[in-house]
Design a protein around this motif. Structure first.
Motif, PDB file in Angstrom:
ATOM      1  N   ALA A 209      -2.732 -19.707   5.279  1.00  0.00           N
ATOM      2  CA  ALA A 209      -2.636 -18.653   4.263  1.00  0.00           C
ATOM      3  C   ALA A 209      -1.196 -18.179   4.119  1.00  0.00           C
ATOM      4  O   ALA A 209      -0.409 -18.206   5.080  1.00  0.00           O
ATOM      5  N   ALA A 210      -0.840 -17.734   2.928  1.00  0.00           N
ATOM      6  CA  ALA A 210       0.447 -17.085   2.704  1.00  0.00           C
ATOM      7  C   ALA A 210       0.282 -15.602   3.015  1.00  0.00           C
ATOM      8  O   ALA A 210      -0.485 -14.909   2.352  1.00  0.00           O
ATOM      9  N   VAL A 211       0.972 -15.133   4.049  1.00  0.00           N
ATOM     10  CA  VAL A 211       0.865 -13.737   4.476  1.00  0.00           C
ATOM     11  C   VAL A 211       1.918 -12.914   3.743  1.00  0.00           C
ATOM     12  O   VAL A 211       3.104 -13.264   3.741  1.00  0.00           O
ATOM     13  N   CYS A 212       1.484 -11.831   3.120  1.00  0.00           N
ATOM     14  CA  CYS A 212       2.363 -11.071   2.234  1.00  0.00           C
ATOM     15  C   CYS A 212       2.370  -9.595   2.626  1.00  0.00           C
ATOM     16  O   CYS A 212       1.447  -9.097   3.274  1.00  0.00           O
ATOM     17  N   GLU A 213       3.429  -8.922   2.168  1.00  0.00           N
ATOM     18  CA  GLU A 213       3.532  -7.478   2.340  1.00  0.00           C
ATOM     19  C   GLU A 213       3.665  -6.854   0.951  1.00  0.00           C
ATOM     20  O   GLU A 213       4.654  -7.074   0.256  1.00  0.00           O
ATOM     21  N   PRO A 214       2.649  -6.064   0.524  1.00  0.00           N
ATOM     22  CA  PRO A 214       2.724  -5.446  -0.805  1.00  0.00           C
ATOM     23  C   PRO A 214       3.960  -4.568  -0.938  1.00  0.00           C
ATOM     24  O   PRO A 214       4.270  -3.764  -0.056  1.00  0.00           O
ATOM     25  N   GLN A 215       4.654  -4.706  -2.068  1.00  0.00           N
ATOM     26  CA  GLN A 215       5.862  -3.936  -2.320  1.00  0.00           C
ATOM     27  C   GLN A 215       5.641  -2.881  -3.399  1.00  0.00           C
ATOM     28  O   GLN A 215       6.583  -2.324  -3.921  1.00  0.00           O
ATOM     29  N   PHE A 216       4.390  -2.624  -3.726  1.00  0.00           N
ATOM     30  CA  PHE A 216       4.099  -1.622  -4.750  1.00  0.00           C
ATOM     31  C   PHE A 216       2.984  -0.721  -4.232  1.00  0.00           C
ATOM     32  O   PHE A 216       2.276  -1.061  -3.290  1.00  0.00           O
ATOM     33  N   ASP A 217       2.819   0.440  -4.852  1.00  0.00           N
ATOM     34  CA  ASP A 217       1.922   1.462  -4.309  1.00  0.00           C
ATOM     35  C   ASP A 217       0.640   1.659  -5.105  1.00  0.00           C
ATOM     36  O   ASP A 217      -0.212   2.432  -4.705  1.00  0.00           O
ATOM     37  N   TRP A 218       0.514   0.968  -6.226  1.00  0.00           N
ATOM     38  CA  TRP A 218      -0.623   1.292  -7.081  1.00  0.00           C
ATOM     39  C   TRP A 218      -1.973   0.947  -6.460  1.00  0.00           C
ATOM     40  O   TRP A 218      -3.003   1.467  -6.879  1.00  0.00           O
ATOM     41  N   LEU A 219      -1.994   0.054  -5.454  1.00  0.00           N
ATOM     42  CA  LEU A 219      -3.261  -0.258  -4.776  1.00  0.00           C
ATOM     43  C   LEU A 219      -3.404   0.472  -3.454  1.00  0.00           C
ATOM     44  O   LEU A 219      -4.433   0.358  -2.809  1.00  0.00           O
ATOM     45  N   ASN A 220      -2.391   1.197  -3.030  1.00  0.00           N
ATOM     46  CA  ASN A 220      -2.419   1.753  -1.676  1.00  0.00           C
ATOM     47  C   ASN A 220      -2.225   3.266  -1.608  1.00  0.00           C
ATOM     48  O   ASN A 220      -2.211   3.824  -0.527  1.00  0.00           O
ATOM     49  N   PHE A 221      -2.070   3.920  -2.747  1.00  0.00           N
ATOM     50  CA  PHE A 221      -1.788   5.345  -2.670  1.00  0.00           C
ATOM     51  C   PHE A 221      -3.046   6.132  -2.300  1.00  0.00           C
ATOM     52  O   PHE A 221      -4.150   5.776  -2.692  1.00  0.00           O
ATOM     53  N   PRO A 222      -2.906   7.261  -1.550  1.00  0.00           N
ATOM     54  CA  PRO A 222      -4.061   8.111  -1.255  1.00  0.00           C
ATOM     55  C   PRO A 222      -4.344   9.036  -2.435  1.00  0.00           C
ATOM     56  O   PRO A 222      -3.438   9.531  -3.081  1.00  0.00           O
ATOM     57  N   LEU A 223      -5.585   9.239  -2.746  1.00  0.00           N
ATOM     58  CA  LEU A 223      -5.976  10.128  -3.827  1.00  0.00           C
ATOM     59  C   LEU A 223      -7.136  10.979  -3.327  1.00  0.00           C
ATOM     60  O   LEU A 223      -8.278  10.533  -3.283  1.00  0.00           O
ATOM     61  N   GLU A 224      -6.814  12.222  -2.925  1.00  0.00           N
ATOM     62  CA  GLU A 224      -7.819  13.146  -2.403  1.00  0.00           C
ATOM     63  C   GLU A 224      -8.628  12.478  -1.291  1.00  0.00           C
ATOM     64  O   GLU A 224      -9.844  12.485  -1.288  1.00  0.00           O
ATOM     65  N   ALA A 225      -7.893  11.890  -0.368  1.00  0.00           N
ATOM     66  CA  ALA A 225      -8.472  11.254   0.830  1.00  0.00           C
ATOM     67  C   ALA A 225      -9.321  10.036   0.496  1.00  0.00           C
ATOM     68  O   ALA A 225     -10.085   9.570   1.311  1.00  0.00           O
TER      69      ALA A 225
ATOM     70  N   GLY B 263      -2.437 -10.056   1.702  1.00  0.00           N
ATOM     71  CA  GLY B 263      -1.403  -9.040   1.744  1.00  0.00           C
ATOM     72  C   GLY B 263      -1.857  -7.815   2.505  1.00  0.00           C
ATOM     73  O   GLY B 263      -3.000  -7.369   2.369  1.00  0.00           O
ATOM     74  N   SER B 264      -0.973  -7.264   3.321  1.00  0.00           N
ATOM     75  CA  SER B 264      -1.278  -6.035   4.049  1.00  0.00           C
ATOM     76  C   SER B 264       0.011  -5.359   4.474  1.00  0.00           C
ATOM     77  O   SER B 264       1.001  -6.031   4.813  1.00  0.00           O
ATOM     78  N   GLN B 265       0.018  -4.040   4.464  1.00  0.00           N
ATOM     79  CA  GLN B 265       1.146  -3.288   4.975  1.00  0.00           C
ATOM     80  C   GLN B 265       1.039  -3.073   6.479  1.00  0.00           C
ATOM     81  O   GLN B 265       1.928  -2.493   7.090  1.00  0.00           O
ATOM     82  N   SER B 266      -0.056  -3.533   7.070  1.00  0.00           N
ATOM     83  CA  SER B 266      -0.266  -3.398   8.508  1.00  0.00           C
ATOM     84  C   SER B 266       0.268  -4.632   9.244  1.00  0.00           C
ATOM     85  O   SER B 266      -0.231  -5.743   9.034  1.00  0.00           O
ATOM     86  N   PRO B 267       1.264  -4.491  10.120  1.00  0.00           N
ATOM     87  CA  PRO B 267       1.753  -5.637  10.894  1.00  0.00           C
ATOM     88  C   PRO B 267       0.656  -6.288  11.729  1.00  0.00           C
ATOM     89  O   PRO B 267       0.640  -7.505  11.905  1.00  0.00           O
ATOM     90  N   ARG B 268      -0.273  -5.473  12.245  1.00  0.00           N
ATOM     91  CA  ARG B 268      -1.344  -6.025  13.071  1.00  0.00           C
ATOM     92  C   ARG B 268      -2.243  -6.942  12.239  1.00  0.00           C
ATOM     93  O   ARG B 268      -2.659  -8.013  12.702  1.00  0.00           O
ATOM     94  N   VAL B 269      -2.552  -6.520  11.024  1.00  0.00           N
ATOM     95  CA  VAL B 269      -3.373  -7.355  10.152  1.00  0.00           C
ATOM     96  C   VAL B 269      -2.646  -8.662   9.839  1.00  0.00           C
ATOM     97  O   VAL B 269      -3.227  -9.744   9.905  1.00  0.00           O
ATOM     98  N   ARG B 270      -1.361  -8.564   9.526  1.00  0.00           N
ATOM     99  CA  ARG B 270      -0.606  -9.774   9.176  1.00  0.00           C
ATOM    100  C   ARG B 270      -0.540 -10.737  10.362  1.00  0.00           C
ATOM    101  O   ARG B 270      -0.697 -11.961  10.183  1.00  0.00           O
ATOM    102  N   ASP B 271      -0.348 -10.221  11.570  1.00  0.00           N
ATOM    103  CA  ASP B 271      -0.311 -11.084  12.758  1.00  0.00           C
ATOM    104  C   ASP B 271      -1.658 -11.759  12.984  1.00  0.00           C
ATOM    105  O   ASP B 271      -1.722 -12.943  13.348  1.00  0.00           O
ATOM    106  N   THR B 272      -2.726 -11.004  12.784  1.00  0.00           N
ATOM    107  CA  THR B 272      -4.065 -11.566  12.975  1.00  0.00           C
ATOM    108  C   THR B 272      -4.333 -12.680  11.970  1.00  0.00           C
ATOM    109  O   THR B 272      -4.865 -13.736  12.310  1.00  0.00           O
ATOM    110  N   VAL B 273      -3.942 -12.473  10.719  1.00  0.00           N
ATOM    111  CA  VAL B 273      -4.159 -13.485   9.689  1.00  0.00           C
ATOM    112  C   VAL B 273      -3.346 -14.734   9.993  1.00  0.00           C
ATOM    113  O   VAL B 273      -3.834 -15.865   9.846  1.00  0.00           O
ATOM    114  N   ARG B 274      -2.094 -14.558  10.429  1.00  0.00           N
ATOM    115  CA  ARG B 274      -1.286 -15.732  10.765  1.00  0.00           C
ATOM    116  C   ARG B 274      -1.947 -16.555  11.865  1.00  0.00           C
ATOM    117  O   ARG B 274      -1.901 -17.786  11.853  1.00  0.00           O
TER     118      ARG B 274
END
Length: 447
Positions: A357-373, A340-351
């Motif tokens: 592999a099953a290429v996915c796009e995360p639909q939630f933010d708990w693993l991707n939010f920024p916290l003090e950089a 899974g990746s929110q980056s189109p470039r990463v998803r294209d590379t994996v494909r």
């Protein structure tokens, strides 16, 4: 400068054993013939290259039956690469017998070493305390004598060591004849420090044996590395490191954790938990500090996946070719791989690189939010039993980003439980969606 007297035969042995097919080849010959006791010359009956190729192919695929094409490819590789190399070293002898050339083990001291025979008794590393990929990286990294000296020098010291001190210690050990650290001049240790920075420390870090912080200019032996649980390693290639490592293991009740060792990346004292070099143990989880050890753990988890492997990648900077190759290898051995990746470039590379592999796009933010950089988002989750969550701290723009990770093993581990609770239902839906839907149009599955 001279290397220790046994450096050359040890390097030769590691050169042979670091390549899996060479291990499988030698193990097949030892098993097929009259395997003599350790310390005595090894004698075996000759085997045809065709039969040997079949043995090697079945070993590396862990299957009792392989195809003719797989045997043919293996035989070609043996004929043109590995057999000539082993004949040149003197470990094998070639017996040309008409249309069926054969080979046999030679009477070579390499095969009389106890640690070599122990390894050849288990060429795929089933008894090794880590994945075979880690075994291969360890053997490859230790082929160079200076890297073994680096390990011995770090093993003799507690905690992180400044690069200048380490380089001087390496010079003193290579100098021999009772050369002391105080006798080493800056002119002598500076060029050694360069080779450590650009060659040896990165290789040892990649193998998970050493924690190295380039920005801080410090290195430490990772004394909780699983490799240290393998007796043959301390009895053979790293015998010079055996005494201090054994002392650490004994003082901690058989574990390689050592509470007195400081943080390898910062040199600061341990706080809140059991620290060992670049690792911290607390509440059943383990914190790993440094890009090398973090990446090594991620590769180890991926290589050990049996049924399911889930990876999330926040951006292209976390995508390494070796990771792609491991995901591809996992998919080939029947593991369900989800990336899974929110980056189109990463998803294209994996494909492109991991078509199964099953290429996915995360639909939630708990693993991707920024916290003090500090960026969360790179996760490795295998069989819902082993987990790694990586963080990258880029808060200081004048310094390189610092990589750390939280790791957990076992279904009852707190980190594993959290990931299983959050990801489990999504993975169940993903499996059904992947079976029902044609995703070749490039549309990622929602994770």
């Amino acid at each position: 400068m001279s290397s220790p007297p046994d450096a050359e035969p040890t390097s030769t042995a590691l050169d042979v054993l670091a390549v899996p097919r060479r291990r499988y080849l030698l193990a097949a010959l030892l098993e097929r013939g009259d395997t003599s006791a350790v310390g005595s010359p090894a004698t075996t009956a000759a085997m045809s290259l065709a039969a040997l190729a079949t043995e090697v192919a079945t070993t590396e695929r862990d299957r009792p039956i392989v195809t003719d094409e797989q045997c043919a490819r293996t035989r070609t590789d043996l004929v043109h690469a590995h057999v000539p190399r082993l004949v040149d070293i003197g470990v094998l002898v070639r017996i040309d017998d008409g249309d069926a050339p054969t080979v046999a083990l030679a009477d070579h001291p390499l095969l009389e070493a106890e640690w070599v025979r122990t390894l050849l008794d288990d060429p795929t590393g089933e008894a090794f305390p880590a994945a075979e990929t880690t075994l291969n990286r360890t053997l490859e990294a230790l082929r160079r004598p200076r890297r073994r000296i680096v390990c011995a020098s770090l093993a003799a010291r507690r905690g992180a060591v400044p690069l200048s001190t380490l380089a001087a210690a390496v010079v003193a050990r290579e100098g021999g004849d009772g050369m002391r650290l105080v006798d080493v001049s800056e002119e002598e240790w500076l060029p050694v420090a360069e080779t450590l920075t650009h060659d040896h420390l990165p290789a040892l870090s990649d193998a998970g044996l050493v924690a190295y912080d380039d920005a801080a200019g410090r290195a430490a032996l990772v004394t909780i590395a699983p490799q240290w649980e393998s007796d043959w390693l301390l009895e053979g290639p790293l015998a010079d490191s055996a005494v201090p490592i054994a002392a650490v293991r004994e003082s901690s009740g058989g574990s390689t954790a050592d509470n007195s060792v400081s943080n390898a990346a910062t040199g600061e004292a341990a706080v809140n938990g059991d620290h060992e070099g670049d690792h911290v143990h607390a509440e059943g989880c383990e914190t790993i500090i440094g890009a090398g050890p973090v990446h090594a753990r991620g590769r180890d988890i991926a290589a050990g996946a049996d049924a399911e492997l889930v990876v999330t990648v926040p951006d292209g900077s976390r995508l390494e070719r070796e990771c792609l190759e491991q995901w591809h290898a996992a998919a080939e051995r029947g593991v369900d791989v989800y990336v899974g990746s929110q980056s189109p470039r990463v998803r294209d590379t994996v494909r492109s690189m991991v078509p199964d592999a099953a290429v996915c796009e995360p639909q939630f933010d708990w693993l991707n939010f920024p916290l003090e950089a500090t960026q969360h988002g790179h996760v490795v989750f295998a069989d819902r039993e082993r987990a790694l969550v990586v963080t990258t701290d880029g808060a200081d723009s004048d310094a390189e980003s610092r990589v750390s990770a939280l790791a957990g093993d076992g279904r009852e581990n707190p980190l594993v439980s959290v990931l299983r609770d959050h990801l489990g239902p999504r993975l169940d839906r993903l499996a059904a969606a992947h079976d029902d839907r044609d995703v070749r149009d490039g549309t990622p599955l929602p994770m």
